[in-house]
Design a protein around this motif. Structure first.
Motif, PDB file in Angstrom:
ATOM      1  N   ASN A  14       0.826  -1.214   0.000  1.00 47.10           N
ATOM      2  CA  ASN A  14       0.000   0.000   0.000  1.00 47.10           C
ATOM      3  C   ASN A  14       0.854   1.256   0.000  1.00 47.10           C
ATOM      4  OD1 ASN A  14      -2.622  -0.995  -0.171  1.00 47.10           O
ATOM      5  ND2 ASN A  14      -2.744  -1.362   2.024  1.00 47.10           N
ATOM      6  N   GLY A  25      -1.765  -1.813  -7.066  1.00 46.98           N
ATOM      7  CA  GLY A  25      -2.715  -1.719  -5.977  1.00 46.98           C
ATOM      8  C   GLY A  25      -3.495  -3.019  -5.907  1.00 46.98           C
ATOM      9  N   SER A  79      -6.469  -5.283  -3.915  1.00 44.91           N
ATOM     10  CA  SER A  79      -7.603  -5.288  -2.994  1.00 44.91           C
ATOM     11  C   SER A  79      -8.218  -6.681  -2.976  1.00 44.91           C
ATOM     12  CB  SER A  79      -8.655  -4.257  -3.431  1.00 44.91           C
ATOM     13  OG  SER A  79      -9.735  -4.228  -2.520  1.00 44.91           O
ATOM     14  N   LYS A 111      -5.684   2.684  -6.148  1.00 46.98           N
ATOM     15  CA  LYS A 111      -5.988   1.936  -4.915  1.00 46.98           C
ATOM     16  C   LYS A 111      -6.228   2.892  -3.753  1.00 46.98           C
ATOM     17  CE  LYS A 111      -6.301  -1.669  -2.157  1.00 46.98           C
ATOM     18  NZ  LYS A 111      -5.625  -1.407  -0.905  1.00 46.98           N
TER      19      LYS A 111
END
Length: 291
Positions: free
Chosen positions: A86, A110, A112, A164
């Motif tokens: 991150n 990024g 998730s 992100k």
């Protein structure tokens, strides 16, 4: 395909497993020897066949900086580093320049999906050159959810982590809305089954979402959340989103308010509320609560 993976915590460990299930070779390194396949970054680099690809999955800030600096000294011309942590998008530019001096490529990703990513796949937002991304596309294909969605080449270096960051800022706002609605329902004496109200919203309503499903799951575990302290950390992305909005003159009031709400959660007795209570007492004679 063969790839090195640095950082085998909750996310990294599951990512290693998902990549291996897709038939690829993963050489993993972690500071915890019980998790690692090799004993050091140097051994990881020596184990991989050139041209190498190394995915970094460690906490943002100094841990990522230190890892990329060490890799810059160990890797060779033509190798590639992917930062899937991150990191702040501005750091990506610095890391890309450092590695470029060594002839090493850089991609920011990024990621998730959290702890559910092993089975469901990970949404991937990627920044960098087309050829660099193409080299590791088999890994991205292994990690993303099945189907046509879940992966985007968002743009140049930094675009993946910027995307992100905004994703997580939106997440802050959505979670805050659910939390405020839950508290309001809990406070209403005429509403006697708050958990099932939330469950009823999971089908057919415009606010149905995975976050709503997860809140219902949490209420199933602890209907009134009585075992949880009202304290929420922020991991950085919300702050960065607000700061980017300021820098670009883009208003982000909902995201900003949700970030400030997390700050409020850290105060057992808010000093600001003391001042507000005192002012209300002064101008309106409103009662104050005293210890």
């Amino acid at each position: 395909m063969e790839i090195g993976l640095v950082g085998l915590g909750k996310m990294g460990g599951n990512m290693r497993e998902r990549i291996r299930r897709a038939g690829h070779t993963v050489v993993g390194y972690d500071r915890d020897p019980k998790l690692a396949d090799v004993g050091s970054l140097k051994e990881l680099v020596q184990t991989l066949q050139a041209p190498r690809a190394v995915w970094v999955m460690v906490p943002a800030g100094e841990p990522t900086d230190a890892t990329i600096r060490e890799l810059a000294d160990l890797l060779s011309v033509g190798d590639l580093v992917i930062d899937g942590g991150n990191s702040r998008w501005t750091e990506d530019v610095k890391h890309a320049e450092l590695l470029k001096e060594k002839g090493v490529g850089f991609v920011d990703a990024g990621v998730s999906g959290g702890v559910w990513g092993l089975e469901n796949g990970y949404a991937l937002m990627v920044g960098g050159a087309e050829d660099a991304i193409g080299r590791v596309m088999p890994i991205f294909e292994a990690l993303k959810p099945e189907g046509d969605s879940g992966f985007v080449h968002a743009g140049a270096v930094g675009a993946g982590h910027f995307s992100k960051m905004v994703h997580n800022g939106i997440e802050y706002g959505m979670m805050q809305s659910f939390a405020e609605g839950w508290e309001l329902l809990e406070a209403a004496p005429q509403v006697t089954n708050v958990r099932e109200v939330f469950r009823s919203w999971t089908e057919g309503t415009v606010i149905r979402s995975w976050l709503l499903d997860l809140l219902v799951r949490a209420l199933d575990d602890d209907e009134h959340l009585s075992a949880i302290r009202g304290y929420a950390d922020d991991s950085g992305e919300g702050r960065w989103t607000v700061e980017a909005g300021i820098d670009m003159a883009v208003p982000t009031p909902a995201i900003t308010a949700s970030l400030y709400a997390r700050f409020t959660s850290r105060q057992e007795d808010s000093p600001q509320m003391k001042a507000i209570a005192a002012l209300r007492n002064q101008f309106g004679g409103h009662a104050v609560h005293k210890d």
